[in-house]
Write a protein that holds these residues in place. Structure first.
Motif, short mmCIF file in Angstrom:
data_model
loop_
_atom_site.label_atom_id
_atom_site.label_comp_id
_atom_site.label_asym_id
_atom_site.label_seq_id
_atom_site.Cartn_x
_atom_site.Cartn_y
_atom_site.Cartn_z
N LYS A 92 0.30 0.66 -4.34
CA LYS A 92 -0.58 -0.38 -4.87
C LYS A 92 -1.85 -0.43 -4.02
CE LYS A 92 3.09 -3.39 -6.51
NZ LYS A 92 3.69 -4.73 -6.38
N THR A 93 -2.88 -0.99 -4.59
CA THR A 93 -4.13 -1.11 -3.86
C THR A 93 -4.04 -2.29 -2.87
OG1 THR A 93 -6.46 -1.70 -4.10
CG2 THR A 93 -5.00 -2.40 -5.84
N GLN A 113 -12.15 -4.16 -7.18
CA GLN A 113 -10.98 -3.44 -7.68
C GLN A 113 -10.77 -3.73 -9.16
OE1 GLN A 113 -8.82 -1.26 -5.74
NE2 GLN A 113 -8.33 -0.77 -7.86
N ASP A 142 -10.75 -1.07 -12.06
CA ASP A 142 -9.60 -0.90 -12.95
C ASP A 142 -10.00 -0.84 -14.42
OD1 ASP A 142 -7.25 -2.91 -10.97
OD2 ASP A 142 -7.90 -0.81 -10.82
N VAL A 145 0.85 -1.20 0.00
CA VAL A 145 0.00 0.00 0.00
C VAL A 145 0.88 1.25 0.00
CG1 VAL A 145 -1.75 1.30 1.27
CG2 VAL A 145 -1.92 -1.17 1.11
#
Lengths: 213, 68
Positions: A132-133, A206, A210, A128
């Motif tokens: 990044k997620t 997610q 995206d 994170v």
């Protein structure tokens, strides 16, 4: 929204540092326990003795006496008297030594397991931090590993203690019951597994997000 | 989907490569390529604004509606 994101990033840095420090602490504790286990295993059987410790209590009706294991005249810890009574007299010194070594081994393994749980969390936080997620396959895998390790925190050391006693005493009655705190730890592991499932759903969301440029 | 992306046409008119456009709008090559090939589900206004600014075009130049 940008301000809250900046604040969240600051908190993330602090949390990551905190987890790293805790992880190092637990691995150090584990090493310390391992060193103790090796030290106690090298002690002679004469160094171990059982002493009745009398403690003064304000309330005369309550007795605070207990049996403790002493190593070279220094109190090590309280003795499980129920277990001790079931040991044959000639095997008592071996039992005392095995108990101390197994206890240190248990502590070492528990600290290592907790260290690895914190490492799993650290991996998520580092991802994170790199932008990044958190909703990715790696985070889900880390949480699942943390859940399994949490459930093992009480079980694996108990197995190690049992094996140590079997090796030292050649035969041993299986002791140990599932205490409320043991069940609690297993329940916490279950909760972490549920959180991993929520993150898995988050991964699907997610992936969908995206697809928006 | 009935929305067709005409980004490749505008990029060719402006003689801009995918890499160059991706760098200018601060997107990854992969995402921009997916957008160009119509694999994306949607586009944020922020992204649309950046692309229009770089390519000096209108949002309508980038997409068409063709009912099938």
């Amino acid at each position: 929204m940008i301000k809250s994101l900046e604040q969240a990033k600051k908190h993330l840095k602090a949390d990551t540092t905190g987890i790293l420090i805790l992880m190092i602490m637990f691995f150090s504790l584990s090493a310390h326990s391992l060193v103790n286990a090796i030290r106690y295993s090298k002690e002679s059987l004469d160094a171990y003795e059982v002493v009745l410790v009398e403690e003064d209590s304000e309330d005369d009706k309550k007795s605070c006496n207990y049996y403790a294991i002493y190593i070279d005249g220094v109190e090590y810890g309280e003795l499980d008297y129920n277990e001790y009574c079931n040991i044959e007299e000639e095997k008592v010194p071996d039992y005392l030594k095995a108990t101390c070594v197994a206890h240190e081994g248990e502590k070492a393994i528990q600290c290592v397991i907790i260290g690895f749980i914190l490492f799993c969390l650290l991996v998520i936080f580092m991802d994170v931090k790199r932008g990044k997620t958190p909703f990715q396959k790696r985070s889900v895998d880390c949480l699942r590993i943390a859940a399994i390790l949490t459930m093992c925190v009480n079980i694996v050391p108990w197995i190690v203690r049992l094996m140590t006693l079997i090796v030292c005493l050649e035969s041993v009655t299986i002791f140990g019951n599932l205490t409320p705190s043991g069940l609690f730890v297993i329940a916490i592991g279950g909760v972490i597994w549920m959180i991993a499932e929520i993150f898995k759903y988050g991964c699907a969301l997610q992936e969908d997000s995206d697809l928006i440029a | 989907m009935a929305i067709i992306i005409r980004l490749d046409r505008v990029m060719a008119d402006r003689k801009m490569s995918l890499n160059e456009l991706a760098e200018k709008v601060e997107m990854t090559n992969v995402n921009l390529s997916n957008l160009k090939n119509g694999k994306m589900k949607g586009i944020r206004f922020e992204t649309l604004d950046a692309i229009c600014k770089v390519l000096e075009c209108q949002p309508g130049d980038l997409m068409e509606y063709e009912e099938k």
